[in-house]
Design an enzyme around this catalytic site. Structure first.
Site, PDB file in Angstrom:
ATOM      1  N   HIS A  46      -0.910  38.743 -79.439  1.00 59.80           N
ATOM      2  CA  HIS A  46      -1.447  38.214 -78.215  1.00 59.80           C
ATOM      3  C   HIS A  46      -1.390  36.661 -78.366  1.00 59.80           C
ATOM      4  O   HIS A  46      -1.618  36.089 -79.438  1.00 59.80           O
ATOM      5  CB  HIS A  46      -2.961  38.732 -78.130  1.00 59.80           C
ATOM      6  CG  HIS A  46      -3.266  39.893 -78.131  1.00 59.80           C
ATOM      7  ND1 HIS A  46      -4.099  40.532 -78.891  1.00 59.80           N
ATOM      8  CD2 HIS A  46      -2.699  40.974 -77.425  1.00 59.80           C
ATOM      9  CE1 HIS A  46      -4.464  41.775 -78.809  1.00 59.80           C
ATOM     10  NE2 HIS A  46      -3.262  42.031 -78.198  1.00 59.80           N
ATOM     11  N   HIS A  48      -4.130  33.666 -77.871  1.00 61.63           N
ATOM     12  CA  HIS A  48      -5.606  33.816 -77.531  1.00 61.63           C
ATOM     13  C   HIS A  48      -5.981  32.288 -77.102  1.00 61.63           C
ATOM     14  O   HIS A  48      -5.168  31.248 -76.970  1.00 61.63           O
ATOM     15  CB  HIS A  48      -6.282  33.964 -78.894  1.00 61.63           C
ATOM     16  CG  HIS A  48      -6.527  35.401 -79.138  1.00 61.63           C
ATOM     17  ND1 HIS A  48      -7.580  36.090 -79.409  1.00 61.63           N
ATOM     18  CD2 HIS A  48      -5.530  36.385 -79.469  1.00 61.63           C
ATOM     19  CE1 HIS A  48      -7.306  37.379 -79.739  1.00 61.63           C
ATOM     20  NE2 HIS A  48      -6.170  37.704 -79.542  1.00 61.63           N
ATOM     21  N   HIS A  71      -7.679  43.545 -69.447  1.00 67.49           N
ATOM     22  CA  HIS A  71      -6.650  43.597 -70.631  1.00 67.49           C
ATOM     23  C   HIS A  71      -5.635  44.600 -70.235  1.00 67.49           C
ATOM     24  O   HIS A  71      -5.947  45.556 -69.368  1.00 67.49           O
ATOM     25  CB  HIS A  71      -7.351  43.875 -72.053  1.00 67.49           C
ATOM     26  CG  HIS A  71      -6.134  44.104 -73.022  1.00 67.49           C
ATOM     27  ND1 HIS A  71      -5.622  43.036 -73.611  1.00 67.49           N
ATOM     28  CD2 HIS A  71      -5.804  45.178 -73.477  1.00 67.49           C
ATOM     29  CE1 HIS A  71      -4.773  43.378 -74.648  1.00 67.49           C
ATOM     30  NE2 HIS A  71      -4.988  44.767 -74.687  1.00 67.49           N
ATOM     31  N   HIS A  80      -3.967  40.079 -69.259  1.00 67.67           N
ATOM     32  CA  HIS A  80      -4.240  38.929 -69.634  1.00 67.67           C
ATOM     33  C   HIS A  80      -3.000  38.043 -69.637  1.00 67.67           C
ATOM     34  O   HIS A  80      -1.934  38.725 -70.020  1.00 67.67           O
ATOM     35  CB  HIS A  80      -5.085  38.758 -70.689  1.00 67.67           C
ATOM     36  CG  HIS A  80      -6.508  39.429 -70.880  1.00 67.67           C
ATOM     37  ND1 HIS A  80      -6.776  40.351 -71.867  1.00 67.67           N
ATOM     38  CD2 HIS A  80      -7.209  39.630 -69.872  1.00 67.67           C
ATOM     39  CE1 HIS A  80      -7.770  40.600 -71.598  1.00 67.67           C
ATOM     40  NE2 HIS A  80      -8.357  40.175 -70.422  1.00 67.67           N
ATOM     41  N   ASP A  83      -1.453  38.903 -73.126  1.00 69.80           N
ATOM     42  CA  ASP A  83      -1.076  40.019 -73.586  1.00 69.80           C
ATOM     43  C   ASP A  83       0.233  40.654 -73.725  1.00 69.80           C
ATOM     44  O   ASP A  83       1.048  40.914 -72.761  1.00 69.80           O
ATOM     45  CB  ASP A  83      -1.718  41.192 -72.520  1.00 69.80           C
ATOM     46  CG  ASP A  83      -3.199  41.108 -72.228  1.00 69.80           C
ATOM     47  OD1 ASP A  83      -3.912  40.549 -73.189  1.00 69.80           O
ATOM     48  OD2 ASP A  83      -3.652  41.672 -71.452  1.00 69.80           O
ATOM     49  N   HIS A 120      -2.647  41.575 -84.955  1.00 65.41           N
ATOM     50  CA  HIS A 120      -3.808  42.383 -85.566  1.00 65.41           C
ATOM     51  C   HIS A 120      -3.644  43.346 -86.379  1.00 65.41           C
ATOM     52  O   HIS A 120      -2.472  43.463 -86.510  1.00 65.41           O
ATOM     53  CB  HIS A 120      -4.387  43.103 -84.187  1.00 65.41           C
ATOM     54  CG  HIS A 120      -5.055  41.740 -83.122  1.00 65.41           C
ATOM     55  ND1 HIS A 120      -6.607  41.713 -83.209  1.00 65.41           N
ATOM     56  CD2 HIS A 120      -4.720  40.907 -82.226  1.00 65.41           C
ATOM     57  CE1 HIS A 120      -6.672  40.681 -82.297  1.00 65.41           C
ATOM     58  NE2 HIS A 120      -5.728  40.318 -81.743  1.00 65.41           N
ATOM     59  N   ARG A 146      -8.190  40.523 -86.897  1.00 60.55           N
ATOM     60  CA  ARG A 146      -7.318  39.546 -86.718  1.00 60.55           C
ATOM     61  C   ARG A 146      -6.500  38.994 -88.083  1.00 60.55           C
ATOM     62  O   ARG A 146      -7.196  38.450 -89.112  1.00 60.55           O
ATOM     63  CB  ARG A 146      -7.869  38.259 -86.028  1.00 60.55           C
ATOM     64  CG  ARG A 146      -8.508  38.489 -84.624  1.00 60.55           C
ATOM     65  CD  ARG A 146      -9.068  37.347 -83.885  1.00 60.55           C
ATOM     66  NE  ARG A 146      -9.705  37.848 -82.918  1.00 60.55           N
ATOM     67  CZ  ARG A 146     -10.151  36.881 -81.825  1.00 60.55           C
ATOM     68  NH1 ARG A 146     -10.314  35.726 -81.973  1.00 60.55           N
ATOM     69  NH2 ARG A 146     -10.624  37.504 -80.949  1.00 60.55           N
TER      70      ARG A 146
HETATM   71 CU    CU Z   1      -5.415  39.142 -80.076  1.00 61.11          CU
HETATM   72 ZN    ZN Z   2      -5.666  41.045 -73.430  1.00 61.67          ZN
END
Ligand code: CU
Ligand code: ZN
Length: 158
Positions: A46, A48, A71, A80, A83, A120, A146
């Protein structure tokens, strides 16, 4: 003029380099690179909100979400901006990244430059989680810890 950015991902075990290139404001962004040190399989990937690593990857904040959506996955209508789904590591722990995305931009008010890329420990369920996974699925995709992160920084055009 094309824009180009780069994130150098660092974690305890996981590391990598991810480039983002966009030829013009109306073109999709191309996100490509390589991440190593992963467990084999799928890993949530992702953008962030913050380019802040003062408290490790935690201070990168939530998924970049300038339009206040829930999400989803990269091909979801509702998602998002950050994403990007999952990257897949092979048996050698290396994931090759090659994503074309029409939500991510390197231009204007919602540029991702200055934000963070996070990979992740677990798989992103793309907003499809059910039962006791459903609520968190709409926020984070239940992708877990993370493993590595890096700030998206301006790079020289090619
Ligand atoms: Cu993430
Ligand atoms: Zn997301």
């Amino acid at each position: 003029m094309s824009n180009r950015a780069v994130a150098v991902l660092r974690g305890d075990v996981v590391s990598g380099t991810v480039w983002i290139t966009q030829n013009s404001e109306s073109d999709p962004a191309v996100i490509e690179g390589e991440i190593k040190g992963l467990t084999p399989g799928l890993h949530g990937f992702h953008i962030h909100q913050f380019g802040d690593s003062t408290n490790g990857c935690i201070s990168a904040g939530p998924h970049f979400n300038p339009f206040g959506k829930t999400h989803g996955g990269p091909n979801s209508e509702v998602r998002h901006v950050g994403d990007l789904g999952n990257v897949e590591a092979g048996a050698d722990g290396v994931a090759k990244v090659k994503i074309t995305d029409k939500f991510v931009t390197l231009y204007g008010q919602n540029t991702v430059i200055g934000r963070s890329i996070v990979v992740h420990a677990g798989e992103d369920d793309l907003g499809q989680g059910v039962g006791d996974k459903a609520e968190e699925s709409k926020k984070t995709g239940n992708a877990g810890a993370r493993s590595a992160c890096g700030v998206i920084a301006l790079a020289a055009p090619q």
